[in-house]
Design a protein around this motif. Structure first.
Motif, mmCIF file in Angstrom:
data_model
loop_
_atom_site.group_PDB
_atom_site.id
_atom_site.type_symbol
_atom_site.label_atom_id
_atom_site.label_comp_id
_atom_site.label_asym_id
_atom_site.label_seq_id
_atom_site.Cartn_x
_atom_site.Cartn_y
_atom_site.Cartn_z
ATOM 1 N N VAL A 1 0.868 -1.022 0.066
ATOM 2 C CA VAL A 1 -0.580 -0.482 0.433
ATOM 3 C C VAL A 1 0.912 1.218 0.286
ATOM 4 N N ILE A 2 0.427 1.993 -1.319
ATOM 5 C CA ILE A 2 1.374 3.664 -0.683
ATOM 6 C C ILE A 2 0.761 4.174 -1.215
ATOM 7 N N ILE A 3 0.847 5.518 -0.179
ATOM 8 C CA ILE A 3 -0.574 6.587 0.077
ATOM 9 C C ILE A 3 -0.298 8.004 -1.205
ATOM 10 N N GLY A 4 -1.043 8.142 -1.945
ATOM 11 C CA GLY A 4 -1.696 8.779 -2.512
ATOM 12 C C GLY A 4 -1.082 9.993 -2.556
ATOM 13 N N GLU A 5 -2.195 10.514 -2.388
ATOM 14 C CA GLU A 5 -2.436 11.363 -0.976
ATOM 15 C C GLU A 5 -2.990 11.823 -0.308
ATOM 16 N N GLY A 6 -3.273 12.834 1.013
ATOM 17 C CA GLY A 6 -4.224 13.297 2.453
ATOM 18 C C GLY A 6 -4.302 13.956 2.590
ATOM 19 N N TYR A 7 -5.217 14.461 3.084
ATOM 20 C CA TYR A 7 -5.725 15.387 3.154
ATOM 21 C C TYR A 7 -6.292 15.554 4.536
ATOM 22 N N ALA A 8 -6.232 16.611 6.229
ATOM 23 C CA ALA A 8 -6.050 17.086 7.137
ATOM 24 C C ALA A 8 -7.077 18.023 7.459
ATOM 25 N N SER A 9 -8.398 17.833 8.305
ATOM 26 C CA SER A 9 -8.658 19.420 8.391
ATOM 27 C C SER A 9 -8.804 20.086 9.709
ATOM 28 N N VAL A 10 -7.746 20.690 9.582
ATOM 29 C CA VAL A 10 -6.709 20.925 10.477
ATOM 30 C C VAL A 10 -7.849 21.844 11.676
ATOM 31 N N LYS A 11 -8.892 22.279 10.705
ATOM 32 C CA LYS A 11 -9.456 23.457 11.630
ATOM 33 C C LYS A 11 -10.622 23.353 11.474
ATOM 34 N N ASP A 12 -11.283 21.267 12.093
ATOM 35 C CA ASP A 12 -11.898 20.799 12.540
ATOM 36 C C ASP A 12 -11.387 19.949 13.878
ATOM 37 N N VAL A 13 -10.707 20.492 14.212
ATOM 38 C CA VAL A 13 -9.105 20.011 15.633
ATOM 39 C C VAL A 13 -10.906 19.692 16.818
ATOM 40 N N LYS A 14 -10.834 18.312 17.394
ATOM 41 C CA LYS A 14 -11.193 17.972 18.208
ATOM 42 C C LYS A 14 -10.817 17.476 18.897
ATOM 43 N N GLU A 15 -11.031 17.432 21.137
ATOM 44 C CA GLU A 15 -9.868 16.772 21.855
ATOM 45 C C GLU A 15 -8.916 16.314 21.317
ATOM 46 N N GLY A 16 -7.849 17.889 20.545
ATOM 47 C CA GLY A 16 -6.702 16.816 20.177
ATOM 48 C C GLY A 16 -6.295 16.388 19.514
ATOM 49 N N LEU A 17 -7.356 16.336 17.913
ATOM 50 C CA LEU A 17 -6.945 15.183 17.169
ATOM 51 C C LEU A 17 -7.760 15.593 15.890
ATOM 52 N N ILE A 18 -7.255 15.106 14.618
ATOM 53 C CA ILE A 18 -7.133 15.826 13.292
ATOM 54 C C ILE A 18 -8.336 14.993 12.593
ATOM 55 N N PRO A 19 -9.191 15.173 11.775
ATOM 56 C CA PRO A 19 -9.659 14.588 11.193
ATOM 57 C C PRO A 19 -9.018 14.263 9.893
ATOM 58 N N ALA A 20 -8.926 13.331 9.811
ATOM 59 C CA ALA A 20 -7.742 12.829 8.232
ATOM 60 C C ALA A 20 -8.350 12.096 7.270
ATOM 61 N N GLN A 21 -8.449 12.310 6.038
ATOM 62 C CA GLN A 21 -8.693 11.277 4.699
ATOM 63 C C GLN A 21 -7.200 10.898 4.030
ATOM 64 N N VAL A 22 -7.009 9.863 3.263
ATOM 65 C CA VAL A 22 -6.197 9.055 2.190
ATOM 66 C C VAL A 22 -6.231 8.177 1.618
ATOM 67 N N ALA A 23 -5.916 8.841 0.539
ATOM 68 C CA ALA A 23 -5.990 8.240 -0.853
ATOM 69 C C ALA A 23 -4.632 7.286 -1.627
ATOM 70 N N THR A 24 -4.832 5.629 -0.910
ATOM 71 C CA THR A 24 -3.919 5.234 -1.603
ATOM 72 C C THR A 24 -3.399 3.606 -2.202
ATOM 73 N N PHE A 25 -2.971 4.012 -3.137
ATOM 74 C CA PHE A 25 -2.606 2.712 -4.442
ATOM 75 C C PHE A 25 -2.080 1.412 -3.623
ATOM 76 N N LEU A 26 -3.220 0.375 -4.415
ATOM 77 C CA LEU A 26 -2.742 -1.161 -3.585
ATOM 78 C C LEU A 26 -1.668 -1.852 -4.696
ATOM 79 N N PHE A 27 -0.568 -2.367 -4.847
ATOM 80 C CA PHE A 27 -0.053 -3.348 -5.828
ATOM 81 C C PHE A 27 0.599 -4.668 -5.141
ATOM 82 N N VAL A 28 0.276 -5.494 -5.898
ATOM 83 C CA VAL A 28 0.332 -7.074 -5.333
ATOM 84 C C VAL A 28 2.080 -7.233 -4.770
ATOM 85 N N SER A 29 2.777 -6.718 -5.358
ATOM 86 C CA SER A 29 3.891 -7.109 -4.951
ATOM 87 C C SER A 29 5.240 -5.929 -5.055
#
Length: 114
Positions: A24-52
């Motif tokens: 699994v390789i990271i394609g891109e990520g997004y962190a919603s810094v403006k939506d911090v709650k209880e010291g945690l930042i919500p995030a979403q990560v797009a990945t690529f999956l390779f056989v090997s």
């Protein structure tokens, strides 16, 4: 570049099986810094999956269009402290690794360097 290796077969509902050693390789990520709650930042990560690792080295394309494998990891959380001190690559790899460990177990997931 860091990636995540899954050391067990991935059996999908569609009947497709991805062999042990898939990457699994990271394609891109997004962190919603403006939506911090209880010291945690919500995030979403797009990945690529390779056989090997070999598939990546040979320039093969990632696995795509599998209905029951979602390459986007949503609902991830990054700590504010880590966000301020770690590289983006490390943050995103760690977040996806944590999500994969929840499914495949810690003994079957490892961070590697390509």
């Amino acid at each position: 570049m860091k990636a995540i290796k899954i050391n067990q077969p991935v059996n999908l509902n569609s009947g497709i099986s991805i062999p042990s050693g898939s990457i699994v390789i990271i394609g891109e990520g997004y962190a919603s810094v403006k939506d911090v709650k209880e010291g945690l930042i919500p995030a979403q990560v797009a990945t690529f999956l390779f056989v090997s690792e070999t598939a990546i080295q040979e320039g093969k394309s990632p696995i795509t269009d599998i209905a029951d494998f979602n390459p986007v990891f949503a609902g991830l959380q990054l700590s504010v402290d880590a966000y301020q001190t770690k590289s983006a690559e490390s943050l995103l790899i760690e977040a996806v690794e944590t999500a994969l460990v929840a499914v495949y177990g810690e003994e079957n997931v490892e961070v590697i360097t390509l």
